[in-house]
Design an enzyme around this catalytic site. Structure first.
Site, PDB file in Angstrom:
ATOM      1  N   SER A  31       0.810  -1.215   0.000  1.00 19.28           N
ATOM      2  CA  SER A  31       0.000   0.000   0.000  1.00 19.28           C
ATOM      3  C   SER A  31       0.841   1.261   0.000  1.00 19.28           C
ATOM      4  O   SER A  31       0.308   2.360  -0.199  1.00 19.28           O
ATOM      5  CB  SER A  31      -0.931   0.008   1.221  1.00 19.28           C
ATOM      6  OG  SER A  31      -0.184   0.024   2.415  1.00 19.28           O
ATOM      7  N   LYS A  70      -6.235   4.839   8.175  1.00 17.47           N
ATOM      8  CA  LYS A  70      -5.098   5.612   7.676  1.00 17.47           C
ATOM      9  C   LYS A  70      -5.436   7.101   7.601  1.00 17.47           C
ATOM     10  O   LYS A  70      -4.647   7.965   8.016  1.00 17.47           O
ATOM     11  CB  LYS A  70      -4.677   5.084   6.304  1.00 17.47           C
ATOM     12  CG  LYS A  70      -4.054   3.694   6.348  1.00 17.47           C
ATOM     13  CD  LYS A  70      -3.720   3.183   4.963  1.00 17.47           C
ATOM     14  CE  LYS A  70      -3.061   1.810   5.029  1.00 17.47           C
ATOM     15  NZ  LYS A  70      -2.755   1.262   3.693  1.00 17.47           N
TER      16      LYS A  70
END
Length: 821
Positions: A666, A709
């Site tokens: 990611s 996040k």
């Protein structure tokens, strides 16, 4: 500058409505859950588990062997309760299973017999046999005390005595007629010369004439032979007498118990196996009638190796009811929570007696296979596999269609002492194992028998579509839980908030969680906070407080991580600009709690041999998926900027102040942004953070943990002060997954924080630097002032430098060759 300002308009930030999908409580047609219908008819509907329900019904309905069920799915998705509901519904429509009892095998004591009885009749046979023993204890002594029996017994004993006496009397008369006396000595009967009624002393016998002595000796030898032959006949006469006595006893016993046994046989005439057992009992009672006499010394020594006690002599006439279905109205459904080998297939217990362990059929204990026989058995697969021999014995029972009670030591041949070998019991049941998907796949791959014995799998999903139908079913499930556990009713706002949290748990605004355990806990906690506030109904604020409280109990580490960033111990910039430096986003998972953690990613470039060095991988802190992402990054860089010539580049990438392992791809787009910034010598806005993986064409791909996040970076920026320059770049494919916290949405509404959907690296670089990325024209060149033009120019300079370093060596070599010529 005009191009830069134009580029800044790039992909627009998402509207606040896209950051959180609200559940409109006005769509609910109830004021509180108390207005909803009561419990469901039959099993409660499985939210989002239609595929699993189909498999369960198929496994239940399929009567052929081998179609046992393995339910695979995450813990908390309601697998057990759903399966048990369907099994109980199916079991209620079936007749009760049979009773099973163990009785004495009079022909082979070590191999007890198993008898199948109709449901509920096992206890009846047990009571009948106990009553029989009690009656025999009265009837047999009375029979042996009867005048007729005593007279006939006395007659047999008298006849035997007279026979012995007559034989010896005849010998004595013969001896006396020839001057010989029959005398008793410590060694038995003997012969000696006599004189009148006295035995002739040896001295006087020697004084007799020789012919007299010879005659007496000859007579004594003849009589001795006759005496020995008679003595040899005595044991046979005794045996004959005992046989006549035993026959007499059997006749007396037969007359005494005939009415008792006839009554029992009539009560069990419909079961031939029980009738045969009763015949064996009658024969054994006749053979061991002395056991029923209170002062019989013979009976005290019968049954060696059996447990003793007040009824120790009669244990062989007991009935060991292994499984009793008395009072049951349907097939059994058994949930075995501790599936050890003895708990599964049964065991034979022992009693310590005089320092020795002894046993008999009364000490055979049932296992869960016995209790579930004729119905359904549910077990946890992991617990089953953790106990030695349990899995193998279960497979053997299912394969052989019988339950064989055997200790592990017997099965492995480690025990050589005599033990019981109970007759196996036929097995007919459906086994359901519950486990996680990985365990199912491991068994399928490594155990060849697994697929033959468990042919049906019920795959439980962890989420479902967020449709109006499923939302309504979720509301009814919440109402049923509140009613069942006596919780306060929830108003429509509270139910709407629970629906939103169900989407939050699966990180998808279009889906709902099927993890009913966590949703049930949320309802219980909300009820607690409603009670703490003195409310009669649970409102959305109470659900919100329950969510916040559950996070509060677990977020100590998150606060400590943020404190390190705010104090400068961990350097994360949230304002200004920097070349080759960018804020990446990671997710830390601590048990049931996960949170986002910003991390600083830097890149350095220089002239080299085309190496892109991932420092994390070089020091073995990067996992294989992370390494794959870096290799994809390198492939993209080479395919875009060096299609005809090799890269003359050396670059290093690192996660700064990272002291643990890095895994996942990611951050591959984040690393590429930092690398392009270093190559183009363009600063990146530090008020932005980035997440997303890339493919070889520069497309940004979806990642996991997007909500955590974003919130992790938002918390840091908010602590330092939001000014409208802060935001996060996410893959456009992750937009449906957004279910952000309320404070993040409010900041976006106020224009203080933004979430940008990005589809490509070019879009991301334009947002991060404020410059256009630029596309190749017809001649294959990037436009002037674009990011790609600057990157290509930098790499071209490296290439020319490589050529410059190579040419002098080449020309020098030619010159030396020419001079030599």
């Amino acid at each position: 500058m005009s191009k830069r300002r134009k580029a800044e308009k790039g992909p627009a930030p998402l509207p606040p409505s896209a950051l959180y999908r609200v559940c409109d409580s006005a769509r609910f047609d109830f004021a509180t859950t108390a207005d909803l219908p009561g419990d469901f008819d039959g099993p409660a509907p499985a939210l989002g588990q239609e595929r699993a329900v189909e498999a369960i019904r198929f496994a239940i309905g399929m009567r052929h062997r081998g179609f046992n069920l393995f339910a695979l799915g995450a813990e908390g998705t309601g697998r057990r309760s759903l399966i048990l509901d369907h099994l109980r519904e199916a079991a209620a429509a079936r007749p009760p299973a049979d009773d099973w009892v163990y009785v004495e095998n009079f022909a082979a004591t070590a191999r007890p017999r198993a008898l199948r009885l109709p449901a509920g009749r096992g206890r009846a046979l047990e009571r009948d046999m106990a009553h029989l023993v009690e009656e025999l204890g009265h009837a047999l002594p009375a029979a042996f005390e009867a005048e007729d029996y005593r007279a006939r017994r006395q007659m047999v004993e008298s006849e035997a005595k007279q026979q012995r006496e007559a034989a010896f009397s005849a010998i004595q008369e013969d001896a006396e007629a020839h001057g010989i006396a029959l005398v008793r000595t410590p060694g038995g009967l003997g012969l000696a010369p006599s004189k009148g009624d006295e035995v002739l002393p040896p001295d006087e016998f020697k004084q007799l004439p020789d012919e007299v002595q010879a005659r007496l000796r000859a007579e004594m030898e003849r009589l001795q032979e006759r005496l020995e032959a008679t003595i040899k006949q005595v044991p046979r006469w005794d045996r004959d007498a005992r046989a006549r006595l035993r026959e007499l006893e059997r006749e007396a016993v037969g007359r005494a118990i005939v009415h008792l046994m006839d009554d029992l046989r009539r009560a069990w005439v419909d079961l031939p196996e029980v009738g045969a057992y009763l015949d064996d009992v009658a024969r054994d009672v006749a053979l061991n009638a002395q056991d029923f006499l209170p002062e019989s010394e013979e009976g005290e020594h019968r049954g060696e190796g059996r447990p003793r006690g007040p009824d120790g002599r009669f244990r062989r006439y007991r009935v060991n009811v292994l499984v009793c279905r008395e009072g049951e109205t349907g097939a059994p459904v058994v949930m075995e929570t501790y599936p050890t080998q003895p708990n599964l297939i049964g065991r034979v217990e022992h009693i310590a007696q005089y320092g020795t362990l002894i046993t008999d059929f009364n000490l055979i204990k049932a296992g869960s296979l016995h209790r579930a026989n004729g119905g359904y058995l549910v077990m946890d697969a992991l617990k089953l596999l953790m106990h030695p021999f349990a899995w193998e014995d279960l497979k053997r029972a299912l394969r052989d269609h019988e339950i064989r009670i055997e200790s592990p030591g017997q099965a492995m041949g480690l025990i050589s002492t005599l033990s019981l070998e109970p007759q196996p019991i036929p097995l007919d049941l459906k086994v359901v194992l519950v486990g996680d998907p990985m365990l199912y796949y491991l068994l399928s791959h490594n155990d060849p028998e697994f697929g033959e014995l468990f042919k049906v799998s019920a795959d439980f999903d962890w989420h479902m579509e967020r449709s109006e139908t499923n939302t309504a079913l979720l509301a009814r499930s919440v109402a049923a839980l509140a009613r069942k556990e006596g919780l306060r009713p929830l108003d429509r706002g509270a139910v709407a908030r629970i629906v939103e949290q169900a989407s939050r748990e699966v990180a998808d605004s279009t889906r709902l969680s099927t993890h009913m355990a966590s949703l049930a806990d949320l309802v219980r906690e909300a009820d607690y906070w409603a009670g703490d506030a003195g409310a009669q109904t649970v409102a959305a604020s109470h659900v919100e407080r329950a969510v916040a409280a559950s996070i509060r109990r677990l977020d100590r580490v998150r606060d400590n991580v943020q404190d390190e960033m705010l104090s400068g111990t961990v350097h994360i910039a949230t304002d200004g600009e920097a070349v080759g430096q960018i804020n990446g986003l990671a997710v830390l998972e601590l048990g049931r709690f996960s949170f986002g953690r910003p991390t600083r990613v830097t890149a350095r470039v220089r002239f080299g041999k085309g190496d892109v060095v991932d420092i994390e991988r070089e020091v073995l802190l990067g996992g294989p998926i992370h390494g794959k992402g870096v290799m994809i990054l390198s492939s993209f860089l080479a395919s875009r900027y060096a299609t005809e010539l090799p890269l003359a580049l050396s670059a290093t990438l690192v996660f700064e102040q990272s002291y643990g392992g890095i895994e996942g791809d990611s951050a591959s787009s984040t690393e590429l942004y930092a690398l392009l910034s270093a190559l183009a010598d363009l600063p990146i806005r530090q008020g932005l953070a980035v997440t997303g993986s890339i493919d070889q064409f520069g497309r940004v791909q979806a990642i996991g943990g997007v909500n955590e996040k974003i919130e992790g970076f938002f918390d840091l920026c908010r602590a330092r002060g939001l000014d409208g320059s802060h935001g996060v770049l996410i893959p456009a494919a992750n937009v449906p997954h957004l279910m952000l916290r309320k404070d993040v949405v409010e900041a976006a509404e106020a224009g203080l924080f933004a979430v940008y959907p990005v589809e490509s690296v070019d879009q991301g670089m334009a947002l991060l630097t404020g410059y256009p990325a630029g596309e190749r024209d017809a001649e294959g060149k990037f436009p002037s002032g674009s990011i790609n033009r600057r990157v290509a120019a930098r790499l071209g300079a490296f290439m020319r430098r490589a050529e410059d370093l190579a040419m002098p060596r080449l020309s020098g070599g030619l010159g030396r060759n020419g001079g030599g010529g």
